[in-house]
Design an enzyme around this catalytic site. Structure first.
Site, short mmCIF file in Angstrom:
data_model
loop_
_atom_site.label_atom_id
_atom_site.label_comp_id
_atom_site.label_asym_id
_atom_site.label_seq_id
_atom_site.Cartn_x
_atom_site.Cartn_y
_atom_site.Cartn_z
N GLN A 146 54.89 -4.26 49.83
CA GLN A 146 54.28 -4.61 48.56
C GLN A 146 54.68 -5.99 48.08
OE1 GLN A 146 56.51 -1.30 46.57
NE2 GLN A 146 56.70 -2.77 44.88
N CYS A 152 53.78 -0.36 43.82
CA CYS A 152 54.12 0.82 44.61
C CYS A 152 53.13 1.96 44.34
CB CYS A 152 55.53 1.28 44.30
SG CYS A 152 55.86 1.61 42.55
N HIS A 287 59.74 4.88 40.96
CA HIS A 287 59.15 4.28 42.17
C HIS A 287 58.22 5.27 42.86
CE1 HIS A 287 58.65 1.79 45.65
NE2 HIS A 287 59.33 2.58 46.45
N ASN A 309 57.76 4.53 52.56
CA ASN A 309 57.94 3.58 51.48
C ASN A 309 57.01 2.38 51.67
OD1 ASN A 309 59.01 2.45 49.17
ND2 ASN A 309 61.09 2.24 49.95
#
Length: 341
Positions: A146, A152, A287, A309
């Protein structure tokens, strides 16, 4: 750090190096650097293409980098002694302050007035598989980065939609987080300033589609919306919340596919490998990530969640983290879970 010590007055420079970085520099008027680490510092900068605007900024970043390095070494020595189930390492985030990391990479704050009535119909009294890995099953695209944009939530949403689309059509397509960053603002998202996955999914529903990454590439900054119906690569008709229990999340993970979730990422920035079990991890819900399965670690015996992630393949286990499962909702793992339909 007695050999080759360089002592440098940083605060006296009085240059604008950023509020948080300046706070680090001024915490002690004299910042002590270990010249024995010069070669490693230069190699680290080269590896991650780090460039700084001034000598003062570089010195401040070096201070942070050395502090993180010491923390990593100490933690990993304790891990060898059996005091931790995971390891840490130096990565592309290692020259940033905690405040900078939270602002950019974990900017979410769960709204107090958010009503998340569970709409996922949990199947009970069924035997669930001992492990699930939707990445291995072809429902998960490659790990993305990102960058310096708090997007996110857009990557988590795109990942859940990619899994849905692949499971429904048999075609795994990279979808566009940038489309969501630029175009879903009227639904409550704030571009690089954060957002929530249900807001992004509502945009996709009313927009009747989301663009592919190829047609609407990621640039890690806020832009005017550039969506065109010709970019459409997937869509959805509804979204469902999962009940706030790990039992319900496991069932949904096993039967639905990848699930968009939110975790407390406050202390995982240097995570490298192993099952992340940290009882002090709170429930900040800051997150957004993608839950792609679960299992049990063969070495430690710890049950874990498998999470994709959006901090690049150089972070964690090639972009993934295994987070302890059935440990009292550690890191708020099951407080916010949603998937498209």
């Amino acid at each position: 750090m007695s050999q080759g010590r360089a002592v440098i007055p940083l605060c006296a420079a009085g240059l604008a190096v950023g509020v948080w970085l300046l706070a680090v520099l001024c915490a002690s008027v004299w910042a002590e650097l270990d010249s024995r680490l010069d070669q490693q510092w230069e190699q680290w900068k080269k590896t991650y293409n780090k460039k700084y605007h001034s000598e003062v900024e570089e010195l401040g970043r070096r201070v942070l980098w050395e502090r993180n390095l010491l923390h990593v070494i100490t933690h990993n020595l304790e891990a060898i002694q059996g005091r931790h189930t995971y390891t840490l390492g130096i990565n592309h985030l290692s020259d940033l302050t905690k405040e900078e990391l939270l602002k950019t990479y974990a900017p979410l704050r769960l709204p107090k007035d958010l009503k998340m009535t569970p709409t996922h119909l949990q199947v009970r009294n069924v035997d669930l598989p001992d492990s699930v890995n939707w990445t291995a099953s072809g429902l998960v695209t490659s790990v993305k980065d990102q960058g310096g944009c708090g997007s996110c939530w857009a990557f988590s949403t795109a990942g859940a939609l990619e899994g849905l689309w692949a499971k429904t059509t048999g075609k795994l397509v990279d979808l566009s987080p940038q489309n969501l960053v630029d175009c879903s603002g009227k639904y409550g998202t704030m571009g690089c300033g954060g957002g929530w996955m249900h807001e992004a999914l509502q945009y996709v529903i009313e927009n009747e589609g989301i663009a592919s990454e190829a047609s609407y590439p990621y640039v890690a900054v806020d832009q005017d919306c550039q969506y065109s119906p010709s970019f459409r690569a997937a869509n959805c008709s509804a979204y469902y919340y999962v009940d706030k229990t790990e039992e319900a999340l496991q069932e949904a993970s096993a039967t639905v596919g990848p699930i968009a979730i939110v975790i407390d990422a406050s202390d995982i920035f240097q995570y490298t490998s192993g099952v992340y079990y940290n009882p002090s991890c709170g429930k900040e819900s800051n997150h957004a990530v993608l839950l792609v399965g679960y299992g049990t670690d063969a070495v430690s015996g710890l049950e874990y969640w498998l999470i994709k992630n959006s901090w690049g393949e150089g972070w964690g286990e090639e972009g993934y983290i295994r987070m302890a499962r059935n440990k009292s909702q550690m890191c708020g793992i099951s407080l916010y879970s949603v998937y498209p339909k």
